[in-house]
Design a protein around this motif. Structure first.
Motif, mmCIF file in Angstrom:
data_model
loop_
_atom_site.group_PDB
_atom_site.id
_atom_site.type_symbol
_atom_site.label_atom_id
_atom_site.label_comp_id
_atom_site.label_asym_id
_atom_site.label_seq_id
_atom_site.Cartn_x
_atom_site.Cartn_y
_atom_site.Cartn_z
ATOM 1 N N UNK A 95 -15.925 -2.137 3.745
ATOM 2 C CA UNK A 95 -15.787 -2.803 5.041
ATOM 3 C C UNK A 95 -14.685 -3.837 5.137
ATOM 4 N N UNK A 96 -13.774 -3.866 4.160
ATOM 5 C CA UNK A 96 -12.656 -4.814 4.240
ATOM 6 C C UNK A 96 -11.778 -4.494 5.444
ATOM 7 N N UNK A 97 -11.311 -5.561 6.132
ATOM 8 C CA UNK A 97 -10.322 -5.366 7.198
ATOM 9 C C UNK A 97 -8.911 -5.557 6.679
ATOM 10 N N UNK A 98 -8.778 -6.436 5.688
ATOM 11 C CA UNK A 98 -7.488 -6.554 5.023
ATOM 12 C C UNK A 98 -7.739 -6.621 3.519
ATOM 13 N N UNK A 115 -0.796 2.885 0.254
ATOM 14 C CA UNK A 115 -2.134 3.399 -0.104
ATOM 15 C C UNK A 115 -3.195 2.605 0.682
ATOM 16 N N UNK A 116 -3.026 1.292 0.748
ATOM 17 C CA UNK A 116 -3.976 0.440 1.475
ATOM 18 C C UNK A 116 -3.911 0.737 2.973
ATOM 19 N N UNK A 117 -2.697 0.832 3.511
ATOM 20 C CA UNK A 117 -2.560 1.084 4.957
ATOM 21 C C UNK A 117 -3.131 2.450 5.338
ATOM 22 N N UNK A 118 -2.958 3.414 4.468
ATOM 23 C CA UNK A 118 -3.485 4.754 4.748
ATOM 24 C C UNK A 118 -5.008 4.783 4.781
ATOM 25 N N UNK A 119 -5.636 3.751 4.205
ATOM 26 C CA UNK A 119 -7.103 3.651 4.262
ATOM 27 C C UNK A 119 -7.557 3.052 5.594
ATOM 28 N N UNK A 137 10.476 -9.816 -0.949
ATOM 29 C CA UNK A 137 11.549 -9.642 0.049
ATOM 30 C C UNK A 137 11.707 -8.202 0.513
ATOM 31 N N UNK A 138 11.657 -7.277 -0.441
ATOM 32 C CA UNK A 138 11.924 -5.872 -0.088
ATOM 33 C C UNK A 138 10.777 -5.203 0.659
ATOM 34 N N UNK A 139 9.600 -5.830 0.645
ATOM 35 C CA UNK A 139 8.453 -5.193 1.317
ATOM 36 C C UNK A 139 7.916 -6.056 2.469
ATOM 37 N N UNK A 140 8.700 -7.049 2.879
ATOM 38 C CA UNK A 140 8.188 -7.998 3.883
ATOM 39 C C UNK A 140 7.884 -7.308 5.223
ATOM 40 N N UNK A 141 8.590 -6.225 5.519
ATOM 41 C CA UNK A 141 8.329 -5.508 6.778
ATOM 42 C C UNK A 141 7.260 -4.417 6.628
ATOM 43 N N UNK A 142 6.724 -4.278 5.438
ATOM 44 C CA UNK A 142 5.700 -3.253 5.207
ATOM 45 C C UNK A 142 4.292 -3.843 5.151
ATOM 46 N N UNK A 143 4.209 -5.181 5.150
ATOM 47 C CA UNK A 143 2.894 -5.808 4.937
ATOM 48 C C UNK A 143 2.384 -6.506 6.192
ATOM 49 N N UNK A 144 1.086 -6.716 6.237
ATOM 50 C CA UNK A 144 0.445 -7.415 7.360
ATOM 51 C C UNK A 144 0.132 -8.869 7.022
ATOM 52 N N UNK A 145 0.047 -9.162 5.725
ATOM 53 C CA UNK A 145 -0.281 -10.525 5.290
ATOM 54 C C UNK A 145 0.559 -10.870 4.063
ATOM 55 N N UNK A 146 1.219 -12.035 4.120
ATOM 56 C CA UNK A 146 1.855 -12.584 2.917
ATOM 57 C C UNK A 146 1.022 -13.788 2.506
ATOM 58 N N UNK A 147 0.479 -13.737 1.299
ATOM 59 C CA UNK A 147 -0.407 -14.808 0.816
ATOM 60 C C UNK A 147 0.311 -15.618 -0.266
ATOM 61 N N UNK A 148 0.571 -16.872 0.068
ATOM 62 C CA UNK A 148 1.200 -17.777 -0.901
ATOM 63 C C UNK A 148 0.086 -18.555 -1.594
ATOM 64 N N UNK A 149 -0.021 -18.387 -2.896
ATOM 65 C CA UNK A 149 -1.049 -19.119 -3.655
ATOM 66 C C UNK A 149 -0.585 -20.558 -3.878
ATOM 67 N N UNK A 182 4.045 -10.098 9.625
ATOM 68 C CA UNK A 182 3.023 -10.519 8.655
ATOM 69 C C UNK A 182 2.481 -11.918 8.960
ATOM 70 N N UNK A 183 1.167 -12.068 8.815
ATOM 71 C CA UNK A 183 0.560 -13.395 8.831
ATOM 72 C C UNK A 183 0.980 -14.101 7.554
ATOM 73 N N UNK A 184 1.155 -15.426 7.644
ATOM 74 C CA UNK A 184 1.487 -16.201 6.439
ATOM 75 C C UNK A 184 0.254 -17.039 6.068
ATOM 76 N N UNK A 185 -0.377 -16.616 4.979
ATOM 77 C CA UNK A 185 -1.651 -17.202 4.561
ATOM 78 C C UNK A 185 -1.442 -18.064 3.317
ATOM 79 N N UNK A 186 -2.186 -19.150 3.234
ATOM 80 C CA UNK A 186 -2.121 -20.033 2.062
ATOM 81 C C UNK A 186 -3.514 -20.141 1.462
ATOM 82 N N UNK A 187 -3.575 -20.151 0.146
ATOM 83 C CA UNK A 187 -4.868 -20.115 -0.545
ATOM 84 C C UNK A 187 -4.852 -21.041 -1.748
ATOM 85 N N UNK A 188 -5.746 -22.043 -1.704
ATOM 86 C CA UNK A 188 -5.937 -22.903 -2.865
ATOM 87 C C UNK A 188 -5.769 -24.377 -2.560
ATOM 88 N N UNK A 189 -6.859 -25.129 -2.687
ATOM 89 C CA UNK A 189 -6.786 -26.582 -2.565
ATOM 90 C C UNK A 189 -6.528 -27.086 -1.159
#
Ligand code: DX5
Ligand code: ZN
Length: 237
Positions: A95-98, A115-119, A137-149, A182-189
């Protein structure tokens, strides 16, 4: 290396909160999820750890499917595991959405993203504090979320690494000038003291573990504190 565009403004209403259940009371997981939903959060963040990519073990697809049954909020699954290609289908099925994978954990990242998008799932890529932005950089237009830890992954309750702010600014610049959606997500602290500054740096989705699920405040009070800090920061930005 991208130019640092400096601090900018943001609209608090456009910021999404994604509480991580890592520090929630797992014995009362359904209540903990409902409390966050009632408090008005946007996504539920699920941290999957395998004891190999990170030195801790957490949850798997069974818990994701249990959470799926108690909320309609988007489920944001963060895979901190080696060989993620073996497991993405199980998390999509649960049931993951992303589904976000680590750039450091995949040799064939472009293939894995598709593979993920095809699911039928949104695809995210995370980078650790020591990983340069050039890794995405090379996949920035292929993703929906960029997660900076903003911590080294593995545990909740760690302190935000200050250099992540400059990385968020450069990530915002990369997303914008690439015209990536892509959404720009931050994770941690992330907490009420630093969330506005990180929003000014350009992040628009915030994972918050111990600042939402803690022993000091209710989930409702904790979410209100984060929203209040975002509103106050918006006024001063
Ligand atoms: C870190 C996880 C995070 C973490 C967030 O390994 O990916 O999602 O649980 O927790 P806090 O907000 O407490 O740093
Ligand atoms: Zn996470």
């Amino acid at each position: 290396m991208e130019a640092d565009p400096g601090a900018g403004g943001y609209r608090a209403a456009n910021i999404r909160l994604a509480p991580s259940i890592l520090t929630a009371d797992l014995g009362r997981l359904a209540d903990e999820i409902r409390a966050a939903e009632t408090a008005g959060v946007d996504w539920v963040h699920l941290d999957v750890m395998d004891g190999r990519f990170v030195p801790n073990i957490s949850i798997g697809p069974l818990i994701v499917s249990a959470v799926r049954k108690v909320t309609n909020l988007p489920l944001d699954v963060h895979l901190m595991i080696v060989e993620p290609e073996k497991y993405v289908a199980a998390f999509a099925e649960a049931g993951a959405n992303s589904i976000t994978v680590h750039a450091e954990a995949s040799v064939h990242l472009h293939r894995l993203i598709y593979q993920i998008r095809d699911l039928g799932t949104r695809a995210g890529v995370a980078i650790n504090p020591a990983t340069p932005l050039s890794a995405v950089e090379e996949i920035i237009n292929d993703i929906n979320v960029l997660l900076v830890m903003s911590v080294n992954p593995g545990f909740g309750g760690q302190s935000f690494i200050p250099s992540a702010l400059s990385k968020i600014r450069r990530a915002r610049s990369l997303v914008d000038r690439s015209k990536s959606s892509a959404d720009l997500e931050v994770d941690g602290g992330i907490n009420a003291e630093n969330i506005a500054e990180a929003a000014r740096a350009g992040a628009d989705v915030f994972v918050a573990g111990s600042s939402v699920y803690n022993k000091t405040r209710s989930v409702n009070e904790s979410v209100a504190l984060l929203r209040g800090a975002l509103l106050a920061g918006e006024a001063s930005s």
